[in-house]
Write a protein that holds these residues in place. Structure first.
Motif, PDB file in Angstrom:
ATOM      1  N   LEU A  54       0.729  -1.089  -0.172  1.00 53.77           N
ATOM      2  CA  LEU A  54      -0.005  -0.089   0.106  1.00 53.77           C
ATOM      3  C   LEU A  54       0.911   1.300   0.230  1.00 53.77           C
ATOM      4  O   LEU A  54       1.857   1.422   0.814  1.00 53.77           O
ATOM      5  CB  LEU A  54      -0.923  -0.003   1.171  1.00 53.77           C
ATOM      6  CG  LEU A  54      -1.711   1.432   1.276  1.00 53.77           C
ATOM      7  CD1 LEU A  54      -2.951   1.219   0.592  1.00 53.77           C
ATOM      8  CD2 LEU A  54      -2.166   1.204   2.991  1.00 53.77           C
ATOM      9  N   VAL A  55       0.368   2.198  -0.793  1.00 50.87           N
ATOM     10  CA  VAL A  55       1.148   3.697  -0.745  1.00 50.87           C
ATOM     11  C   VAL A  55       0.202   4.445   0.358  1.00 50.87           C
ATOM     12  O   VAL A  55      -0.833   4.484   0.378  1.00 50.87           O
ATOM     13  CB  VAL A  55       0.992   4.269  -2.006  1.00 50.87           C
ATOM     14  CG1 VAL A  55       1.399   5.831  -1.700  1.00 50.87           C
ATOM     15  CG2 VAL A  55       1.571   3.650  -3.181  1.00 50.87           C
ATOM     16  N   GLN A  56       1.122   4.866   1.310  1.00 50.04           N
ATOM     17  CA  GLN A  56       0.530   5.423   2.627  1.00 50.04           C
ATOM     18  C   GLN A  56       0.880   6.672   2.650  1.00 50.04           C
ATOM     19  O   GLN A  56       2.027   7.287   2.638  1.00 50.04           O
ATOM     20  CB  GLN A  56       1.164   4.515   3.822  1.00 50.04           C
ATOM     21  CG  GLN A  56       0.814   5.283   5.213  1.00 50.04           C
ATOM     22  CD  GLN A  56      -0.805   4.992   5.510  1.00 50.04           C
ATOM     23  OE1 GLN A  56      -1.490   4.260   4.777  1.00 50.04           O
ATOM     24  NE2 GLN A  56      -1.254   5.228   6.631  1.00 50.04           N
ATOM     25  N   ARG A  57      -0.098   7.591   2.651  1.00 53.88           N
ATOM     26  CA  ARG A  57       0.051   9.063   2.675  1.00 53.88           C
ATOM     27  C   ARG A  57      -0.755   9.537   3.662  1.00 53.88           C
ATOM     28  O   ARG A  57      -2.131   9.449   3.368  1.00 53.88           O
ATOM     29  CB  ARG A  57      -0.330   9.542   1.274  1.00 53.88           C
ATOM     30  CG  ARG A  57      -0.154  11.266   1.343  1.00 53.88           C
ATOM     31  CD  ARG A  57      -0.495  12.052  -0.151  1.00 53.88           C
ATOM     32  NE  ARG A  57       0.350  11.538  -1.016  1.00 53.88           N
ATOM     33  CZ  ARG A  57       1.196  11.691  -1.681  1.00 53.88           C
ATOM     34  NH1 ARG A  57       1.928  12.798  -1.570  1.00 53.88           N
ATOM     35  NH2 ARG A  57       1.535  10.818  -2.780  1.00 53.88           N
ATOM     36  N   LEU A  58      -0.356  10.119   4.804  1.00 55.51           N
ATOM     37  CA  LEU A  58      -1.135  10.744   5.715  1.00 55.51           C
ATOM     38  C   LEU A  58      -1.473  12.212   5.559  1.00 55.51           C
ATOM     39  O   LEU A  58      -0.943  13.212   5.758  1.00 55.51           O
ATOM     40  CB  LEU A  58      -0.486  10.525   7.085  1.00 55.51           C
ATOM     41  CG  LEU A  58       0.027   9.259   7.486  1.00 55.51           C
ATOM     42  CD1 LEU A  58       0.784   9.228   8.808  1.00 55.51           C
ATOM     43  CD2 LEU A  58      -1.152   8.190   7.500  1.00 55.51           C
ATOM     44  N   THR A  59      -2.696  12.414   4.801  1.00 62.59           N
ATOM     45  CA  THR A  59      -3.209  13.752   4.582  1.00 62.59           C
ATOM     46  C   THR A  59      -3.387  14.550   5.862  1.00 62.59           C
ATOM     47  O   THR A  59      -3.300  15.763   5.729  1.00 62.59           O
ATOM     48  CB  THR A  59      -4.405  13.790   3.570  1.00 62.59           C
ATOM     49  OG1 THR A  59      -5.340  12.800   4.093  1.00 62.59           O
ATOM     50  CG2 THR A  59      -3.912  13.063   2.151  1.00 62.59           C
TER      51      THR A  59
END
Length: 131
Positions: A54-59
């Protein structure tokens, strides 16, 4: 633009995994086990495996860099392989040498799918210690 998630498995020794755990703690990544827990429970001379899923980006936390959420297969002190998650910076993952052939990578993915989770293993070993 989001980097492309690699569809591969990488092998790391325990010392390298401890470095990855330290980096995850420094960046405040969500999926990480404490370095002290890893030191206590991992086999020192074992090889462990990371599989990005998974690509994890914490907006909601823009200060936290984008990361790969990896499934990891860890070899613990009981000799078992257990499954967990680890967040890793893409550049850090890319620097891990590609050393496994396709057949072995498929075997690792199958082992991950069949392994007990870190939580299940911890609960079982705690229960065993109380018995």
């Amino acid at each position: 633009m989001t980097p492309t998630l690699p569809r591969t498995v990488r092998a790391v020794d325990t010392a390298h995994l401890l470095d990855l755990a330290q980096a995850a703690a420094m960046h405040g990544f969500s999926q990480r086990l404490p370095v002290d827990w890893l030191r206590e429970h991992l086999v020192a001379e074992a090889t462990h495996y990371l599989f990005p899923t998974l690509v994890q980006r914490l907006t909601h936390r823009p200060e936290v860099p984008l990361q790969w959420r990896c499934q990891q297969l860890l070899t613990v002190s009981t000799g078992e392989q257990i499954w967990g998650l680890r967040d890793v910076l893409p550049d850090t993952f890319d620097k891990i040498p590609e050393t496994l052939d396709t057949e072995f990578k498929e075997d690792i993915i199958n082992r991950i799918e069949q392994a007990v989770t870190v939580r299940e293993w911890m609960e079982r070993t705690a229960a065993d210690a109380c018995s």
